[in-house]
Design an enzyme around this catalytic site. Structure first.
Site, mmCIF file in Angstrom:
data_model
loop_
_atom_site.group_PDB
_atom_site.id
_atom_site.type_symbol
_atom_site.label_atom_id
_atom_site.label_comp_id
_atom_site.label_asym_id
_atom_site.label_seq_id
_atom_site.Cartn_x
_atom_site.Cartn_y
_atom_site.Cartn_z
ATOM 1 N N GLY A 36 0.695 -1.119 0.019
ATOM 2 C CA GLY A 36 0.126 -0.038 -0.016
ATOM 3 C C GLY A 36 0.696 1.405 0.075
ATOM 4 O O GLY A 36 0.304 2.201 0.359
ATOM 5 N N ARG B 32 -3.528 -11.486 -6.043
ATOM 6 C CA ARG B 32 -4.796 -11.513 -5.868
ATOM 7 C C ARG B 32 -5.356 -10.564 -6.954
ATOM 8 O O ARG B 32 -4.499 -10.139 -7.976
ATOM 9 C CB ARG B 32 -5.003 -10.323 -4.603
ATOM 10 C CG ARG B 32 -4.286 -9.278 -4.771
ATOM 11 C CD ARG B 32 -4.476 -8.258 -3.412
ATOM 12 N NE ARG B 32 -3.599 -7.399 -3.294
ATOM 13 C CZ ARG B 32 -3.160 -5.944 -3.983
ATOM 14 N NH1 ARG B 32 -4.263 -5.989 -4.977
ATOM 15 N NH2 ARG B 32 -2.438 -5.090 -3.597
HETATM 16 P P1 ADP Z 1 3.728 -1.577 -2.564
HETATM 17 O O1 ADP Z 1 3.878 -3.044 -1.939
HETATM 18 O O2 ADP Z 1 3.641 -0.600 -1.418
HETATM 19 O O3 ADP Z 1 2.907 -1.608 -3.702
HETATM 20 P P2 ADP Z 1 5.997 -1.506 -4.370
HETATM 21 O O4 ADP Z 1 7.299 -2.341 -4.182
HETATM 22 O O5 ADP Z 1 4.881 -2.054 -5.463
HETATM 23 O O6 ADP Z 1 5.213 -1.379 -3.072
HETATM 24 O O7 ADP Z 1 6.178 0.103 -4.694
HETATM 25 C C1 ADP Z 1 5.242 1.037 -4.652
HETATM 26 C C2 ADP Z 1 5.576 2.110 -5.673
HETATM 27 O O8 ADP Z 1 6.826 2.823 -5.472
HETATM 28 C C3 ADP Z 1 5.682 1.840 -7.086
HETATM 29 O O9 ADP Z 1 4.632 1.815 -7.591
HETATM 30 C C4 ADP Z 1 6.685 2.735 -7.750
HETATM 31 O O10 ADP Z 1 5.972 4.055 -7.828
HETATM 32 C C5 ADP Z 1 7.663 2.976 -6.330
HETATM 33 N N1 ADP Z 1 8.781 2.267 -6.308
HETATM 34 C C6 ADP Z 1 9.015 1.128 -5.996
HETATM 35 N N2 ADP Z 1 10.387 0.844 -6.159
HETATM 36 C C7 ADP Z 1 10.888 1.651 -6.820
HETATM 37 C C8 ADP Z 1 12.127 1.831 -7.242
HETATM 38 N N3 ADP Z 1 13.180 1.067 -7.144
HETATM 39 N N4 ADP Z 1 12.523 2.998 -8.076
HETATM 40 C C9 ADP Z 1 11.664 4.026 -8.130
HETATM 41 N N5 ADP Z 1 10.520 3.883 -7.642
HETATM 42 C C10 ADP Z 1 9.995 2.906 -6.904
HETATM 43 P P1 ADP Z 2 -0.974 -2.254 -4.253
HETATM 44 O O1 ADP Z 2 -0.994 -0.682 -3.872
HETATM 45 O O2 ADP Z 2 -0.520 -3.118 -3.254
HETATM 46 O O3 ADP Z 2 -0.442 -2.200 -5.834
HETATM 47 P P2 ADP Z 2 -3.851 -1.856 -5.349
HETATM 48 O O4 ADP Z 2 -3.523 -0.925 -5.914
HETATM 49 O O5 ADP Z 2 -4.704 -2.934 -5.873
HETATM 50 O O6 ADP Z 2 -2.412 -2.459 -4.533
HETATM 51 O O7 ADP Z 2 -4.546 -1.110 -3.977
HETATM 52 C C1 ADP Z 2 -4.799 -2.099 -2.648
HETATM 53 C C2 ADP Z 2 -5.083 -0.963 -1.383
HETATM 54 O O8 ADP Z 2 -6.889 -1.095 -1.473
HETATM 55 C C3 ADP Z 2 -5.066 -1.769 -0.274
HETATM 56 O O9 ADP Z 2 -3.784 -1.356 0.274
HETATM 57 C C4 ADP Z 2 -5.955 -0.750 0.556
HETATM 58 O O10 ADP Z 2 -5.620 0.257 1.090
HETATM 59 C C5 ADP Z 2 -7.126 -0.703 -0.179
HETATM 60 N N1 ADP Z 2 -8.353 -1.722 -0.185
HETATM 61 C C6 ADP Z 2 -8.317 -2.527 0.744
HETATM 62 N N2 ADP Z 2 -9.656 -3.189 0.678
HETATM 63 C C7 ADP Z 2 -10.533 -2.244 0.220
HETATM 64 C C8 ADP Z 2 -11.826 -1.945 -0.010
HETATM 65 N N3 ADP Z 2 -12.622 -3.143 0.385
HETATM 66 N N4 ADP Z 2 -12.294 -1.038 -0.604
HETATM 67 C C9 ADP Z 2 -11.276 0.123 -0.922
HETATM 68 N N5 ADP Z 2 -10.146 0.044 -0.917
HETATM 69 C C10 ADP Z 2 -9.619 -1.035 -0.222
#
Ligand code: ADP
Ligand code: ADP
Ligand code: MG
Length: 613
Positions: free
Chosen positions: A164, A297
């Protein structure tokens, strides 16, 4: 095929899953907390089970209660949606152990991808390019600082258990590393119960590109092309689209093949997303796109993939969970047009994106113009307990520009009140030149966000239209057509005083208040009255003229004792008489009005002072 399904979630995703299940003839069971007793997902399901108090950790996150609800209602399968328990391998195992069907990947696949460091090691071994960095066990601060220096600044410290957008720190300078590491570890321990971190090269000009994958229990894995989620605020997605702007066929083929390899490496079943980070300084190039993480998921932004492929991903999930093979082969999948999704949040961008709660007295989204996935309805409550995302607005077009324009129009047509939303912010983002050009990197909102978050204001025309509905038609003679004497009067716009031009005829039945809906924002307009604004003007005893007009009677003299509510003088304005009254018991300390005098708006007419005891 399963006959009944419990949805272990709430909000728009629960409603989204119920919709497809119903179309497939599957009986649906909702679960709900105290706060959600009247929620849309409860109304839409065939049955609903109360699972506890409002906080998610006492309801939606309690696996035993959910499994018990499934048993009690005879549901055969559980769909976790996203968030909540969707990536909890123990829960997935408990569902299977209870003899229920888990609509999702095997617990072992969830575990393999659960921690970012382990996932990256696994992916590297499977020949998937991973973001360069340190992903080892050694968590010694000095050692990690050495690793960061070796990787080269800027670096990103990431909680291995993060999600998140939380648990991440970008570090630009070696001098800040120790502090940032400590703060990242603190947040990681507090939010995820695990303070382990990895260090990554911070990719410059970063674009977030992800690939939708799908596996079945017969060993098939396909991809459904990519999505671009580069428009982000604090590492959280704001607007997503498919396909990715500027993606050529060769790069797409490479990227999607890598995603399929990644899914196969963990024996993946069901819907999943492989997230990549791209260095887009020279466009999208296969040798500059690296694996970031896998979300095991259904993803929030799955609708854009559905819109360009024609596939119902929830239907596929339910079929695959029932043991069927994936309905289409890779070569039967193709991209058709362009789709874009905006996440509509109950929040106030002008106030630092503060979540906004309350009753949705007005909640209108243009479902006739495109796709709207929502979890609320007009009259529903937005509670403080859950994610503030209240809807997703999704537009499809033949090409990117068509989708972008339609999405913007759909947001302009939305009308939500009094809960604040980010719709004006989304419209501004869609109109940003970089977004229009398709060259967004993840830092855009951080750089240019201030202009996007400005509080929207209604146009003068919209205010006039609303004001005329509050002015009696009997005043019509005051507004001679084509007369140069355009009049104006003060009103309260969301409690703030504004001067509104009046022209044209008023209403037969004047309204006490009007909502002004324009460009995706809604305001409330009420007539400004001396008494009505007592909170501001009268608390200090200053009686101001509410509008330009003529004093027709003065009922008090300087030095008079007055009691609360006593009439002080009468003002005629816009052919109406207005009595101005004492806001509290006191003495007339100042009197600036004489009968027959013309006064300007906000002129100080009388000042009342409280008597000294
Ligand atoms: P989360 O589990 O919170 O979704 P992610 O690893 O998917 O974590 O990273 C979330 C966001 O952070 C990415 O969509 C991107 O915008 C930024 N990010 C993650 N890793 C990098 C990186 N190595 N360099 C630049 N931006 C990054
Ligand atoms: P990520 O950020 O890991 O790439 P998504 O963009 O799919 O994943 O967003 C997932 C996020 O949606 C969760 O981290 C949470 O903050 C939010 N979320 C979880 N459950 C619900 C829900 N029922 N309705 C709206 N938002 C939710
Ligand atoms: Mg992510």
């Amino acid at each position: 095929m399963i006959n009944s399904l419990l949805i272990a979630n709430r909000g728009e995703i629960a409603c989204r899953i119920i919709r497809t299940a119903r179309e497939m003839g599957i009986r649906t069971v909702a679960v709900y907390s105290d706060a959600d007793a009247m929620a849309l997902h409860v109304r839409e399901a065939d049955e609903a089970v109360h699972i506890g108090p409002s906080p998610a950790r006492e309801s939606y996150l309690v696996g035993e209660k959910i499994i018990a609800a499934a048993k009690a209602t005879g549901a055969e399968a559980i769909h976790p949606g996203y968030g909540f328990l969707s990536e909890n391998a123990e829960f997935a195992q408990a569902v299977a152990d209870a003899g229920l069907v888990w609509v999702g990947p095997k617990p072992s696949s969830i575990t393999a991808m659960g921690l970012k460091d382990a996932a990256k090691k696994l992916m590297a071994a499977a020949g998937v390019p991973v973001t360069p960095g340190y992903m080892g066990e050694n968590q010694d601060a000095a050692f990690l600082a050495e690793q960061a220096a070796e990787i080269g600044y800027p670096v990103l410290i990431k909680a291995v258990a993060g999600g998140g957008g939380k648990g991440m720190r970008k570090v630009d300078d070696a001098a800040d590393f120790a502090d940032m590491l400590a703060s990242c570890q603190r947040e990681a321990a507090a939010s995820f119960g695990n303070d382990h971190v990895l260090i990554e090269k911070y990719i410059l000009t970063p674009r977030h590109i992800e690939v939708q994958v799908f596996g079945d229990t017969h060993g098939n894995v396909v991809h459904l092309f990519e999505r671009d989620c580069s428009l982000q605020r604090r590492h959280q997605k704001v607007i997503e689209e498919a396909p990715a702007p500027g993606m050529d066929e060769a790069t797409r083929a490479d990227l999607c093949a890598a995603a399929v390899r990644a899914a196969k490496a963990v024996d993946y079943v069901g819907a999943g997303t492989i997230e990549f980070i791209a260095d887009a300084s020279e466009g999208l190039r296969a040798d500059r796109i690296w694996f970031m993480e896998m979300n095991t998921r259904l993803q929030v932004e799955h609708p854009v993939t559905e819109e360009i492929t024609g596939v119902d991903l929830v239907e596929w999930q339910l079929r695959v969970a029932s043991g069927e093979p994936i309905p289409l082969r890779q070569e039967e999948l193709a991209i058709n047009g362009w789709a874009m999704e905006a996440r509509l949040y109950a929040e106030d961008p002008a106030k630092g994106f503060l979540p906004s709660i309350g009753t949705l007295e007005l909640f209108q989204l243009p479902e006739h113009m495109g796709r709207v996935d929502t979890g609320v309805y007009e009259g529903a409550e937005v509670s403080p307990f859950y994610d503030p995302m209240i809807a997703k607005v999704i537009a499809w077009g033949e090409d990117r520009e068509e989708a972008r324009e339609l999405l913007s129009e759909m947001l302009e047509e939305s009308a939500i009140w009094p809960v604040k939303t980010n719709s004006a912010f989304l419209i501004n983002a869609l109109d940003h030149p970089d977004f229009v050009a398709g060259t967004v990197d993840t830092g855009l909102i951080g750089r240019d966000g201030d202009a996007m978050t400005e509080e929207p204001v209604p146009t003068a025309q919209a205010l006039t239209n609303a004001a005329m509905a509050m002015v009696p038609r009997s005043l019509q003679s005051g507004f001679r057509l084509n007369a140069p004497d355009v009049r104006s009067a003060p009103f309260l716009l969301d409690g703030k005083r504004v001067e509104v031009e009046l022209h044209g005829p008023g209403a037969d039945e004047p309204a006490p208040a009007m909502l002004v809906a324009e460009s995706g924002s809604v305001w409330q307009l009420t007539p400004w009255r001396a008494e009505g604004s007592a909170g501001g003007a009268a608390s200090d005893g200053a009686i101001l003229s509410p509008m330009p007009g003529k004093v027709i009677a003065v009922d008090v003299a300087a030095g008079d004792k007055v009691t609360k509510g006593q009439k002080l003088l009468t003002l005629e304005a816009m052919k109406m008489e207005h009595s101005l009254t004492a806001p509290f018991d006191g003495v007339v300390a100042e009197l600036n009005a004489t009968a027959g005098a013309q006064v300007q708006v906000e002129a100080l007419l009388v000042k009342i002072e409280k008597e000294e005891a």
